[in-house]
Each structure stands twice: as C-alpha cells, then as structure tokens.
Design a protein around this motif. Structure first.
Motif, short mmCIF file in Angstrom:
data_model
loop_
_atom_site.label_atom_id
_atom_site.label_comp_id
_atom_site.label_asym_id
_atom_site.label_seq_id
_atom_site.Cartn_x
_atom_site.Cartn_y
_atom_site.Cartn_z
N ILE A 18 78.17 119.45 88.38
CA ILE A 18 78.74 120.19 89.49
C ILE A 18 78.21 119.56 90.77
O ILE A 18 77.00 119.47 90.98
N LEU A 19 79.13 119.09 91.60
CA LEU A 19 78.77 118.46 92.87
C LEU A 19 79.05 119.42 94.03
O LEU A 19 80.19 119.84 94.22
N GLY A 20 78.00 119.75 94.76
CA GLY A 20 78.16 120.47 96.01
C GLY A 20 78.31 119.46 97.13
O GLY A 20 78.51 118.26 96.88
N SER A 21 78.18 119.91 98.35
CA SER A 21 78.28 118.99 99.49
C SER A 21 76.90 118.54 99.93
O SER A 21 76.52 117.39 99.74
N ILE A 70 74.78 121.00 81.55
CA ILE A 70 75.34 121.05 82.90
C ILE A 70 74.32 120.45 83.86
O ILE A 70 73.14 120.79 83.83
N GLY A 71 74.80 119.57 84.72
CA GLY A 71 73.95 118.95 85.73
C GLY A 71 74.38 119.33 87.13
O GLY A 71 75.48 119.86 87.35
N LEU A 72 73.50 119.06 88.09
CA LEU A 72 73.77 119.35 89.50
C LEU A 72 73.48 118.13 90.36
O LEU A 72 72.54 117.38 90.09
N TRP A 73 74.27 117.99 91.39
CA TRP A 73 74.02 116.97 92.41
C TRP A 73 74.88 117.33 93.59
O TRP A 73 75.63 118.31 93.56
#
Length: 158
Positions: A18-21, A70-73
């Motif tokens: 999941i990519l945020g800004s 699930i990953g985050l960046w």
C-alpha cells in the motif's frame, strides 16, 4: 518545510504493498505510518483482514501486516509541504520503485491510498505490477465511508 518519507516496510514474502503519498506531521512526529489517529487507515485494514489493528501498538500492527503479506511505503521519498494535506505537496521526489523487485519478489499488487499517490499508478503498472487506486483513508474522506470500505475490502479479501 521539507518532509522526509519513511523506509519501505516490505520483505521477501510481501504480496501487496500500500503506497501513501507522504507521512503527515503527526506520523512524522511518531515515526509511524498512519500515526494520525484521525486517519482511518488502521480501522479500514482491521475490517479488511479481520483482525483488530487499532487496539495494538505500532510494532504489533506491523507484525500483523507482515503475517498477512502486506507492506507499506510512500510514493514520495521527500517533498515540501506546509501542514499535512496532500494537495500542498510540492517539489517532491518519488521513491526508487525499481528496488521493489529485489525487496519483495512475490509482490503481485500495488495499491495507492488516495488520488495524490494514485497519480503514479501508471509508472508502477508499466513496471509490470497489477495496481489499484483506493479511496483515501484520510478522515476527511469519511463522507464516502461505505463506498470506501467496500473498495478496500474487495482488494484484501482472499
């Protein structure tokens, strides 16, 4: 003011990122993805994976994401921004997404949390990833909560 993004939270088993800004001011202070309690990210993910994340400490949340592959960046490595609104981001530099193939070889889907991050969807699709732009988890987006919840749930239900 220049704001710095966080390191990617992915590993060799990550299947979804999941990519945020760019982290909010509150998230930067806490040095935590989605550290602002006014953001619905952890509540939305709790509903979609069927595990309570809101009642856990940050490290436990990350372990649960890891267990669920699930990953985050964030899309941006850094950017200038007054306050925490995505619309105010200027002079941004994007992260080096080519690293994902090595960091997360099982990655099959990249989700973008909101429209600002979603502007970079074509770039990651061109890299061969399946992509999905999700409605923002921002608390300002609650007026669409039913639609938002159903779109998030559709991605993470296995």
């Amino acid at each position: 003011m220049i704001k710095q993004g966080f390191s990617a939270i992915v590993d060799e088993n990550t299947e979804i990122v999941i990519l945020g800004s760019l982290p909010s001011d509150e998230s930067i202070k806490k040095h935590q993805y989605y550290g602002n309690p006014g953001n619905d990210f952890w509540r939305l993910l709790s509903r979609t994976i069927g595990e309570d994340l809101q009642g856990r400490d940050y490290e436990s949340r990350l372990e649960t994401l890891k267990r669920n592959r699930i990953g985050l960046w964030d899309v941006f490595k850094f950017g200038e921004r007054e306050g925490s609104e995505d619309a105010n981001i200027r002079g941004e530099e994007i992260n080096q997404f080519s690293m994902l193939k090595e960091m997360a070889p099982k990655l099959r889907l990249i989700c973008f949390n909101g429209k600002k991050a979603g502007k970079y969807e074509p770039l990651l699709r061109e890299m061969g990833y399946k992509t999905k732009i999700l409605p923002s988890s921002s608390g300002a987006n609650r007026r669409f909560s039913k639609i938002r919840e159903s779109e998030w749930e559709a991605v993470f239900k296995r």
